[in-house]
Structures are given as structure tokens and as C-alpha cells.
Design an enzyme around this catalytic site. Structure first.
Site, PDB file in Angstrom:
ATOM      1  N   LEU A  44       0.944  -1.071  -0.247  1.00  0.00           N
ATOM      2  CA  LEU A  44      -0.195   0.099   0.007  1.00  0.00           C
ATOM      3  C   LEU A  44       0.749   1.306  -0.071  1.00  0.00           C
ATOM      4  CD1 LEU A  44      -2.809  -1.000   2.646  1.00  0.00           C
ATOM      5  CD2 LEU A  44      -3.076  -1.070   0.115  1.00  0.00           C
ATOM      6  N   SER A  45       0.411   2.332  -0.214  1.00  0.00           N
ATOM      7  CA  SER A  45       1.186   3.536  -0.458  1.00  0.00           C
ATOM      8  C   SER A  45       1.941   3.827   1.189  1.00  0.00           C
ATOM      9  CB  SER A  45       0.358   4.888  -0.732  1.00  0.00           C
ATOM     10  OG  SER A  45      -0.719   5.177   0.350  1.00  0.00           O
ATOM     11  N   GLU A  46       1.362   3.439   2.078  1.00  0.00           N
ATOM     12  CA  GLU A  46       1.736   3.460   3.500  1.00  0.00           C
ATOM     13  C   GLU A  46       1.484   2.372   4.228  1.00  0.00           C
ATOM     14  OE1 GLU A  46       3.418   7.399   1.943  1.00  0.00           O
ATOM     15  OE2 GLU A  46       1.272   6.812   2.029  1.00  0.00           O
ATOM     16  N   THR A  47       2.390   1.916   5.147  1.00  0.00           N
ATOM     17  CA  THR A  47       2.231   1.090   6.284  1.00  0.00           C
ATOM     18  C   THR A  47       2.684   1.962   7.637  1.00  0.00           C
ATOM     19  OG1 THR A  47       2.356  -0.978   5.033  1.00  0.00           O
ATOM     20  CG2 THR A  47       2.591  -1.241   7.368  1.00  0.00           C
ATOM     21  N   HIS A  81      -2.463  10.394   6.105  1.00  0.00           N
ATOM     22  CA  HIS A  81      -3.756   9.225   5.894  1.00  0.00           C
ATOM     23  C   HIS A  81      -3.216   8.091   6.906  1.00  0.00           C
ATOM     24  CE1 HIS A  81      -1.591   6.865   2.780  1.00  0.00           C
ATOM     25  NE2 HIS A  81      -2.554   6.028   3.016  1.00  0.00           N
TER      26      HIS A  81
END
Length: 279
Positions: A44-47, A81
Site C-alpha cells: 500500500l502507499s503507506e504502512t 492518512h
């Protein structure tokens, strides 16, 4: 070793919408390289990784935690986010008893507090400065070709380049603009730029759907071709548009239809988040 990992959709009240982030709760210290391996696996874009600051801390009762964010390629200093997703997991799934949570991060202490209709998130407010066109001309031409650019600014704190497109364009133009991110790493490899913001002045006058500005965000330098809605980019956008419009309260919208509300002075977001999956 078992690690609880949640998938949370930020900036939406519906499952499988918004901007997803993975949230991992760390009961114990994790090997440094495992953070990146897990983020790469989640893809994902961030973890986000939430960790206890003291051995006696408890995810349900403590109010202060460490927080780090990783893209599939690298660690990043700020992610809005994924911070919202972290707060939502603690508030709504772990049932944390506190009304306000503090996260200790690479960008300082960030606070999230429960509100009647969402979560209020405080983020830093980053100033921008004029950027000489000729220094970034190749990057601009590679990304958007001959698209007219009205203003160019740079945020040294976040290493983001902000391009304000001509006021002659409308929201539809920004949404449908083809942005070439594949070659940006070859054009800009000095480390100065880590993110590209495209923004456009809003179209006031439609009373029910009036926005002060629109934006899109690209970060191939950290492994994210396009992020649908990004808190760290809005920490830059709010600073720029507050100066341009002379406003302290603004509504902004990304080209991918997520909605934000904030008060730039210390940048406050009123947000909602839907948790969709626990692994």
C-alpha cells in the site's frame, strides 16, 4: 511472531474507498529491516507501525505512542492518512479510553482527538518558497509536457515541489491530465525533490460544492506513483493557498474525489476513517 495488521480506508465512510493504509501494532521491538519487508508485502502507499514507548504501556489505556510510516520502498517522515488510520484503529478497534492520542514521529509530536463526526488530526504547517523555473524545467516537462504552469514553489522541509497550473484550466482538466511519473527518477536524482504536487485554484460559485483548490500528488521517488489523497502534501498546500487566498479556513479536494476540511494555522483536519480488514 504474530503481528496484528489492520487495513483502514482513510477519508471515507465507505469500505473500499478513500486511501487505504496498513496499521501494525508492535507489542515488542521489531527488527529494523522487518518494517520495510512488511510494508513491501502490504504493497500500500503507506504502512504505519505503532509502538509502545514504555514496557508498561497498553494500547487500550496509554495516550502516547511511537509512530513510523513506510512506503513499499522507504521510510517517510510524515504521512497524514496513515496517522488517521492509526488513530482510528486505536480508537475504534482497540477501544482506547483516551479522547486524545499523541504520536511521537520523525515530524515531531502529532495529535489525534475524537470528535462527534470523525477524528481531528493536527499536522505541521510547512511554508513554501518561490522556485526558479529553469532549475526544475526538465522535471516539469517530463511530468506534464507543455501544460501551462502559473506558479512554482518548493517546500524544503518536505522536499515537495508544488506546481500551480494555469487558472485557465478547470477541475476536469486536472483530473484527466496524464502525468508521466516513470521517468522522473532519471530526471531528478539529486534528492532535492521527493514529491510532486499539482494544484489548481478552485471554482467558487457552486454553493453546495465549492472548493478553494484541487490537487494531485505524485511520489515515485519513494515508490508511490500517485497517492490519492495525502496529508503531508496538504501540509504544504494549505500553507500556499492560505497565502494566495488570504483565508484561514479552506476546503480542498483531490482529483480522485476525497474530501478534506482544515484550518491552516497549525493545520487541522476533520476526518473519517473506515477499518475494513484485520489480518
Amino acid at each position: 511472531m504474530k503481528l496484528p495488521i489492520f487495513i483502514a480506508d482513510a477519508f471515507t465512510a465507505r469500505a473500499f474507498c478513500g486511501n487505504p493504509a496498513a496499521v501494525c501494532l508492535l507489542e515488542n521491538e521489531l527488527d529494523e529491516d522487518m518494517h520495510q519487508k512488511i510494508a513491501r508485502e502490504m504493497n500500500l502507499s503507506e504502512t504505519a507501525f505503532i509502538r509502545k514507548l514504555h514496557p508498561t504501556d497498553n494500547f487500550a489505556q496509554s495516550s502516547c505512542f511511537g509512530l513510523r510510516w513506510f512506503t513499499p520502498a522507504s521510510e517517510v517522515p510524515l504521512c497524514g492518512h496513515a496517522t488517521l488510520a492509526s488513530a482510528a484503529v486505536l480508537f475504534h478497534k482497540i477501544k482506547n479510553m483516551n479522547s486524545t492520542l499523541t504520536f511521537v514521529t520523525l515530524s515531531g509530536e502529532l495529535r489525534a482527538r475524537q470528535a462527534e463526526d470523525g477524528i481531528v488530526l493536527d499536522l505541521p504547517l510547512y511554508p513554501v518558497y518561490p522556485q526558479d523555473f529553469h532549475e526544475v524545467e526538465d522535471l516539469i516537462k517530463t511530468a506534464i509536457g507543455n501544460t501551462l504552469v502559473q506558479d512554482i514553489c518548493y517546500s524544503p522541509d518536505t522536499r515537495k515541489l508544488l506546481l500551480r497550473l494555469s487558472d485557465t484550466y478547470n477541475r476536469s482538466f486536472l483530473e484527466n491530465l496524464k502525468v508521466n511519473t516513470e521517468n522522473l527518477l532519471q530526471v531528478e536524482n539529486t534528492g532535492k525533490v521527493k514529491g510532486l504536487i499539482l494544484t489548481l485554484k478552485g471554482e467558487p460559485g457552486r454553493q453546495s460544492q465549492s472548493f478553494d483548490f484541487y490537487s494531485r500528488y505524485f511520489a515515485p521517488w519513494v515508490g508511490v506513483a500517485e497517492d490519492p489523497v495525502t496529508g503531508s502534501a496538504h501540509a504544504v498546500l494549505s500553507s500556499y493557498w492560505s497565502q494566495q487566498l488570504g483565508k484561514k479556513e479552506m476546503h480542498g479536494r483531490t482529483a480522485l474525489y476525497q474530501f478534506l476540511f482544515y484550518l491552516p494555522n497549525k493545520l487541522v483536519f476533520l476526518l473519517i476513517c473506515t477499518i475494513t480488514l484485520k489480518m
